[in-house]
Scaffold this motif. Structure first.
Motif, PDB file in Angstrom:
ATOM      1  N   LEU A  93       0.826  -1.205   0.000  1.00 34.16           N
ATOM      2  CA  LEU A  93       0.000   0.000   0.000  1.00 34.16           C
ATOM      3  C   LEU A  93       0.862   1.258   0.000  1.00 34.16           C
ATOM      4  CD1 LEU A  93      -2.625   1.532   0.152  1.00 34.16           C
ATOM      5  CD2 LEU A  93      -2.739   1.035   2.599  1.00 34.16           C
ATOM      6  N   LEU A  94       1.856   1.298   0.854  1.00 29.34           N
ATOM      7  CA  LEU A  94       2.748   2.455   0.904  1.00 29.34           C
ATOM      8  C   LEU A  94       3.462   2.667  -0.431  1.00 29.34           C
ATOM      9  CD1 LEU A  94       4.284   1.939   4.464  1.00 29.34           C
ATOM     10  CD2 LEU A  94       2.746   3.784   3.767  1.00 29.34           C
ATOM     11  N   THR A 100       3.337   5.114  -7.679  1.00 26.06           N
ATOM     12  CA  THR A 100       2.498   4.973  -8.873  1.00 26.06           C
ATOM     13  C   THR A 100       1.587   6.192  -9.002  1.00 26.06           C
ATOM     14  OG1 THR A 100       0.534   3.895  -7.908  1.00 26.06           O
ATOM     15  CG2 THR A 100       2.422   2.482  -8.413  1.00 26.06           C
ATOM     16  N   ALA A 101       0.973   6.316 -10.169  1.00 25.76           N
ATOM     17  CA  ALA A 101       0.040   7.409 -10.414  1.00 25.76           C
ATOM     18  C   ALA A 101      -1.388   7.020 -10.046  1.00 25.76           C
ATOM     19  CB  ALA A 101       0.106   7.815 -11.882  1.00 25.76           C
ATOM     20  N   ILE A 102      -1.563   5.859  -9.426  1.00 23.66           N
ATOM     21  CA  ILE A 102      -2.899   5.428  -9.011  1.00 23.66           C
ATOM     22  C   ILE A 102      -3.332   6.259  -7.808  1.00 23.66           C
ATOM     23  CG2 ILE A 102      -4.288   3.485  -8.180  1.00 23.66           C
ATOM     24  CD1 ILE A 102      -2.229   1.642  -9.565  1.00 23.66           C
ATOM     25  N   LYS A 103      -4.474   6.901  -7.917  1.00 20.16           N
ATOM     26  CA  LYS A 103      -4.953   7.774  -6.850  1.00 20.16           C
ATOM     27  C   LYS A 103      -5.378   6.960  -5.626  1.00 20.16           C
ATOM     28  CE  LYS A 103      -6.600  11.336 -10.037  1.00 20.16           C
ATOM     29  NZ  LYS A 103      -7.785  12.096 -10.517  1.00 20.16           N
ATOM     30  N   ALA A 104      -5.212   7.561  -4.456  1.00 19.54           N
ATOM     31  CA  ALA A 104      -5.599   6.895  -3.212  1.00 19.54           C
ATOM     32  C   ALA A 104      -7.074   6.524  -3.210  1.00 19.54           C
ATOM     33  CB  ALA A 104      -5.277   7.789  -2.015  1.00 19.54           C
ATOM     34  N   SER A 105      -7.904   7.335  -3.867  1.00 16.56           N
ATOM     35  CA  SER A 105      -9.338   7.061  -3.911  1.00 16.56           C
ATOM     36  C   SER A 105      -9.673   5.835  -4.753  1.00 16.56           C
ATOM     37  CB  SER A 105     -10.087   8.274  -4.465  1.00 16.56           C
ATOM     38  OG  SER A 105      -9.602   8.622  -5.759  1.00 16.56           O
ATOM     39  N   HIS A 106      -8.676   5.321  -5.509  1.00 17.53           N
ATOM     40  CA  HIS A 106      -8.879   4.124  -6.306  1.00 17.53           C
ATOM     41  C   HIS A 106      -8.163   2.922  -5.694  1.00 17.53           C
ATOM     42  CE1 HIS A 106      -9.758   7.158  -9.607  1.00 17.53           C
ATOM     43  NE2 HIS A 106     -10.880   6.503  -9.411  1.00 17.53           N
ATOM     44  N   LEU A 121      -6.202   6.575   6.286  1.00 11.36           N
ATOM     45  CA  LEU A 121      -7.434   7.315   6.032  1.00 11.36           C
ATOM     46  C   LEU A 121      -7.132   8.756   5.625  1.00 11.36           C
ATOM     47  CD1 LEU A 121      -9.666   6.016   8.973  1.00 11.36           C
ATOM     48  CD2 LEU A 121      -9.596   5.209   6.611  1.00 11.36           C
ATOM     49  N   GLN A 122      -6.025   9.294   6.140  1.00  7.21           N
ATOM     50  CA  GLN A 122      -5.636  10.665   5.781  1.00  7.21           C
ATOM     51  C   GLN A 122      -5.299  10.776   4.302  1.00  7.21           C
ATOM     52  OE1 GLN A 122      -2.383  11.491   8.410  1.00  7.21           O
ATOM     53  NE2 GLN A 122      -3.644  11.508  10.254  1.00  7.21           N
ATOM     54  N   ASN A 123      -4.908   9.640   3.681  1.00 16.60           N
ATOM     55  CA  ASN A 123      -4.607   9.621   2.246  1.00 16.60           C
ATOM     56  C   ASN A 123      -5.828   9.274   1.407  1.00 16.60           C
ATOM     57  OD1 ASN A 123      -1.750  10.129   2.368  1.00 16.60           O
ATOM     58  ND2 ASN A 123      -1.514   8.107   3.262  1.00 16.60           N
ATOM     59  N   ARG A 124      -6.983   9.175   2.050  1.00 15.55           N
ATOM     60  CA  ARG A 124      -8.250   8.850   1.393  1.00 15.55           C
ATOM     61  C   ARG A 124      -8.293   7.409   0.886  1.00 15.55           C
ATOM     62  NH1 ARG A 124     -10.184  11.929  -3.015  1.00 15.55           N
ATOM     63  NH2 ARG A 124      -8.068  12.216  -3.762  1.00 15.55           N
ATOM     64  N   VAL A 125      -7.511   6.527   1.504  1.00 14.26           N
ATOM     65  CA  VAL A 125      -7.617   5.104   1.217  1.00 14.26           C
ATOM     66  C   VAL A 125      -8.700   4.523   2.124  1.00 14.26           C
ATOM     67  CG1 VAL A 125      -6.456   2.875   1.304  1.00 14.26           C
ATOM     68  CG2 VAL A 125      -5.209   4.893   0.516  1.00 14.26           C
TER      69      VAL A 125
END
Length: 347
Positions: A93-94, A100-106, A121-125
């Motif tokens: 995860l880290l 990568t360019a994959i957004k935390a929301s994805h 959670l602060q990273n919107r995961v």
């Protein structure tokens, strides 16, 4: 300079403060084991990141080229699920967030202790404990649980997995054939690493900080799947399976075979049109390739078969050193490329 940097400067040249300075003769014999354990962790993460970057880029390009359009809730973005947030899951995860360019929301995580994932959670995961929900959402699902948890996990997953969800297993000692039966799913990658006796493993001793190690060209070079060093190897079937998984991504987007081949070649060949190109016969038998129209998608490829049988792609790559070199160059280039949130081309 931070405290760690100051400590390194102070310790420079002082052999008594280096790793192994206090080891006995018997303990010194365990040094290669420690190095290879670090190497296996590094290679596992590096190869997972490589697949993520390839799938993220190709899925975006494939769905952008598809007239039908995406059916997944994430649109043209790759949705990555991580099942298990132990040591491997957390490191993965880290690394995804950092490299990568994959957004935390994805990215979503299913863990038995979501309350311990507050830092993410602060990273919107989004973190929760619902394996079936994760499987139904993900395009790419990483299994990072313990082998003892596998029967329960598979029971949660098999009725919720989409045919087009690529499962990547970090679970040791469970072969892909067994996973296929438990999950009732054939879109699975399970890397099989082997240890080469007598080969030096010291290159991996610097893998104490994985976030830094994954940026080190020397270690990226050592982990290159087709030319691995440091006492660890990964067979050519894994590379073939990754390529077949990309082909299936194109098929799931209903992309015509001619466009799928064009995208695949662009990933690994760049603009080198004079080099050997991947064609239909590279992936499927000559008989089936001859009857495949350019406007038809490739047939769905079982990754279980790709990892256990001799395939047309395995024969093609085994005899084509030029293509192996291009794939190796693409691997190193991709891992060393800085993250760009709006970049989807690889070379």
């Amino acid at each position: 300079m931070d405290a760690a940097g100051e400590l390194q400067d102070v310790a420079a040249g002082l052999s008594g403060l280096s790793f192994g300075s206090g080891l006995t003769g018997e303990e010194e014999k365990l040094r290669p084991l420690r190095a290879r354990a670090a190497g296996l962790t590094f290679c596992g993460l590096a190869h997972a990141l490589y697949l993520c970057k390839l799938a993220h880029s190709l899925r975006y390009l494939a769905l952008g080229a598809s007239s039908i359009g995406p059916a997944q809730p994430g649109g043209d973005a790759l949705c990555v699920g991580i099942l298990g947030l132990g040591r491997t899951g957390k490191q993965l995860l880290l690394s995804l967030l950092d490299m990568t360019a994959i957004k935390a929301s994805h990215i979503k995580v299913s863990t038995r202790r979501p309350q311990n994932a507050v830092e993410f959670l602060q990273n919107r995961v989004e973190c929760f404990f619902d394996n079936g929900r994760l499987a139904a959402w993900a395009d790419l699902l990483f299994l990072c649980c313990l082998p003892s948890h596998l029967p329960k996990v598979c029971a949660d997953l098999h009725s919720r997995l989409s045919k087009h969800c690529l499962v990547y297993s970090f679970i040791s000692a469970v072969p892909v054939a067994r996973l296929t039966k438990l999950l009732r799913h054939d879109f699975i990658i399970k890397p099989q690493y082997d240890i080469v006796g007598g080969a030096t493993a010291d290159v991996w001793l610097s893998c104490t900080d994985l976030s830094m190690a994954l940026r080190e060209p020397l270690l990226i070079e050592a982990s290159c799947p087709l030319t691995m060093s440091g006492g660890i190897t990964l067979n050519l079937n894994w590379v073939c399976t990754v390529l077949y998984s990309l082909l299936n991504i194109c098929t799931s987007a209903s992309l015509p075979s001619s466009e799928a081949l064009s995208l695949m070649n662009s990933l690994f060949m760049g603009k080198r049109t004079h080099t050997v190109q991947l064609n239909a016969q590279s992936f499927i038998s000559s008989f089936h390739a001859s009857s495949l129209g350019g406007d038809e998608p490739f047939p769905w490829i079982s990754l279980t078969d790709a990892q256990s049988k001799e395939t047309p792609l395995l024969r093609f790559l085994s005899s084509n050193k030029s293509m192996q070199q291009r794939i190796s160059e693409a691997y190193k280039s991709l891992l060393e490329t800085p993250v760009s949130s709006d970049s989807y081309t690889l070379l």
